[in-house]
Write a protein that holds these residues in place. Structure first.
Motif, PDB file in Angstrom:
ATOM      1  N   UNK A 136       0.978  -1.149   0.025  1.00  7.60           N
ATOM      2  CA  UNK A 136      -0.106  -0.083   0.159  1.00  7.60           C
ATOM      3  C   UNK A 136       0.850   1.284   0.023  1.00  7.60           C
ATOM      4  N   UNK A 137       0.901   2.148  -0.996  1.00  7.67           N
ATOM      5  CA  UNK A 137       1.445   3.379  -1.091  1.00  7.67           C
ATOM      6  C   UNK A 137       0.431   4.428  -1.249  1.00  7.67           C
ATOM      7  N   UNK A 138       1.069   5.761  -0.714  1.00  5.01           N
ATOM      8  CA  UNK A 138       0.187   6.698  -0.876  1.00  5.01           C
ATOM      9  C   UNK A 138       0.209   7.374  -2.381  1.00  5.01           C
ATOM     10  N   UNK A 139      -0.737   8.266  -2.868  1.00  3.74           N
ATOM     11  CA  UNK A 139      -0.606   8.707  -4.118  1.00  3.74           C
ATOM     12  C   UNK A 139       0.765   9.284  -4.558  1.00  3.74           C
ATOM     13  N   UNK A 140       1.224  10.109  -3.774  1.00  2.43           N
ATOM     14  CA  UNK A 140       2.493  10.620  -4.230  1.00  2.43           C
ATOM     15  C   UNK A 140       3.639   9.692  -4.102  1.00  2.43           C
ATOM     16  N   UNK A 141       3.651   8.604  -3.113  1.00  9.08           N
ATOM     17  CA  UNK A 141       4.806   7.585  -3.199  1.00  9.08           C
ATOM     18  C   UNK A 141       4.653   6.786  -4.523  1.00  9.08           C
ATOM     19  N   UNK A 142       3.532   6.535  -4.973  1.00  9.04           N
ATOM     20  CA  UNK A 142       3.341   5.648  -6.223  1.00  9.04           C
ATOM     21  C   UNK A 142       3.907   6.637  -7.229  1.00  9.04           C
ATOM     22  N   UNK A 143       3.763   7.867  -7.162  1.00 12.25           N
ATOM     23  CA  UNK A 143       3.991   8.623  -8.419  1.00 12.25           C
ATOM     24  C   UNK A 143       5.760   8.760  -8.285  1.00 12.25           C
ATOM     25  N   UNK A 144       6.102   8.838  -6.970  1.00 12.22           N
ATOM     26  CA  UNK A 144       7.666   8.851  -7.185  1.00 12.22           C
ATOM     27  C   UNK A 144       8.318   7.510  -7.362  1.00 12.22           C
ATOM     28  N   UNK A 145       7.735   6.403  -7.121  1.00 12.85           N
ATOM     29  CA  UNK A 145       8.317   5.204  -7.621  1.00 12.85           C
ATOM     30  C   UNK A 145       8.011   4.895  -8.934  1.00 12.85           C
ATOM     31  N   UNK A 165       9.042   4.937   0.915  1.00  9.23           N
ATOM     32  CA  UNK A 165       9.219   3.633   0.150  1.00  9.23           C
ATOM     33  C   UNK A 165      10.471   2.633   0.567  1.00  9.23           C
ATOM     34  N   UNK A 166      11.521   3.219   0.916  1.00 12.23           N
ATOM     35  CA  UNK A 166      12.522   2.243   1.358  1.00 12.23           C
ATOM     36  C   UNK A 166      11.875   1.204   2.606  1.00 12.23           C
ATOM     37  N   UNK A 167      11.112   2.060   3.320  1.00 12.38           N
ATOM     38  CA  UNK A 167      10.466   1.292   4.699  1.00 12.38           C
ATOM     39  C   UNK A 167       9.668   0.144   3.900  1.00 12.38           C
ATOM     40  N   UNK A 188      10.477  15.039  -1.387  1.00  9.67           N
ATOM     41  CA  UNK A 188      10.923  13.789  -2.027  1.00  9.67           C
ATOM     42  C   UNK A 188      11.666  13.053  -1.256  1.00  9.67           C
ATOM     43  N   UNK A 189      12.467  13.700  -0.361  1.00  9.64           N
ATOM     44  CA  UNK A 189      13.307  12.764   0.631  1.00  9.64           C
ATOM     45  C   UNK A 189      12.120  11.856   1.482  1.00  9.64           C
ATOM     46  N   UNK A 190      11.243  12.672   2.050  1.00 10.68           N
ATOM     47  CA  UNK A 190      10.345  11.880   2.894  1.00 10.68           C
ATOM     48  C   UNK A 190       9.574  10.751   2.065  1.00 10.68           C
ATOM     49  N   UNK A 191       9.187  10.960   1.121  1.00  9.88           N
ATOM     50  CA  UNK A 191       8.695  10.137  -0.001  1.00  9.88           C
ATOM     51  C   UNK A 191       9.517   8.809  -0.162  1.00  9.88           C
ATOM     52  N   UNK A 192      10.831   9.019  -0.575  1.00 12.12           N
ATOM     53  CA  UNK A 192      11.802   7.869  -0.690  1.00 12.12           C
ATOM     54  C   UNK A 192      11.903   7.112   0.544  1.00 12.12           C
TER      55      UNK A 192
END
Length: 232
Positions: free
Chosen positions: A158-167, A206-208, A199-203
């Motif tokens: 499960x990803x947030x909308x912005x996490x998905x975009x960055x990935x 995602x790593x977690x 961006x750093x927060x989303x990364x």
């Protein structure tokens, strides 16, 4: 009831001088998941294509200040490789030939169904990134833009909308380093506020969720999804 379209982080440039048509195209493409920057003349289109990071462009030919074919020829001479879909009322075979020979990747005659236009744009972006299929698979992570889903070793993540975009931006560019600014350009359009550390927060998130080695930091440059996880 109209079904919402899946969002994909594809930032595109729309060059169309007709206010009503441009507004309709921008709204329709946004509804179908695109980040749309809209310009209304050829000089602005040329400037944006030369200076900004777009996944694709929709280009009218009958633009003021600079004809669309001139825009195409100019940006191709400058080695701008962004996929360009020509959307025009010029429907003659010689017009199509001139458009494609000038550097267009696709040529569509107005009026066009918005679902077809969106599908053509997605196909152009996939081909530009060497991805013939809709889904992306890198290492043990699979991303499906249409379903807006991500799996790790076959298990849903499960990803947030912005996490998905960055990935999605990173996986489209597998093996290539993207700077923070390049990632922002992929996932934010004009006028959207971007916090300095977003961006750093989303990364970090995602790593977690996907493992600390899936996204690598290239110090002083940006972030990279390698084709294979580094050996431990």
């Amino acid at each position: 009831m109209h079904t919402p379209y899946p969002h994909t982080p594809m930032r595109i440039l729309l060059a169309e001088d007709d206010p009503q048509l441009g507004d309709g195209l921008r709204a329709g493409l946004r509804q179908r998941g695109f980040l749309v920057d809209w310009v209304r003349d050829g000089e602005a289109a040329e400037r944006e294509l030369r200076s900004a990071a777009y996944e694709a462009a929709v280009l009218d030919l009958g633009l003021p200040r600079m004809d669309g074919l001139e825009v195409l020829a100019s940006v191709r001479r400058a080695r701008v490789t962004v996929p360009v879909l020509v959307l025009t009322a010029r429907d003659g075979v010689p017009d199509r030939i001139r458009g494609l020979d000038s550097g267009a990747d696709d040529y569509v005659v107005k009026p066009v169904d918005l679902d077809e236009l969106a599908a053509r744009l997605r196909a152009l972006v996939r081909r530009a990134h060497g991805q013939p299929q809709e889904g992306l698979s890198v290492q043990d992570v699979t991303l499906d833009p249409a379903a807006r889903s991500v799996q790790l070793d076959g298990e849903a993540v499960t990803l947030s909308a912005r996490e998905f975009d960055v990935l999605h931006a990173l996986m489209l560019n597998v093996g290539r380093v993207l700077s923070r600014e390049q990632i922002e350009q992929h996932v934010y359009s004009w006028g959207q506020e971007v916090e300095s550390n977003a961006i750093e927060v989303h990364i970090h998130h995602l790593r977690r969720k996907l493992g600390s080695s899936f996204i690598q930091t290239v110090r002083g440059v940006g972030y990279l999804v390698p084709r294979e996880r580094p050996s431990r």
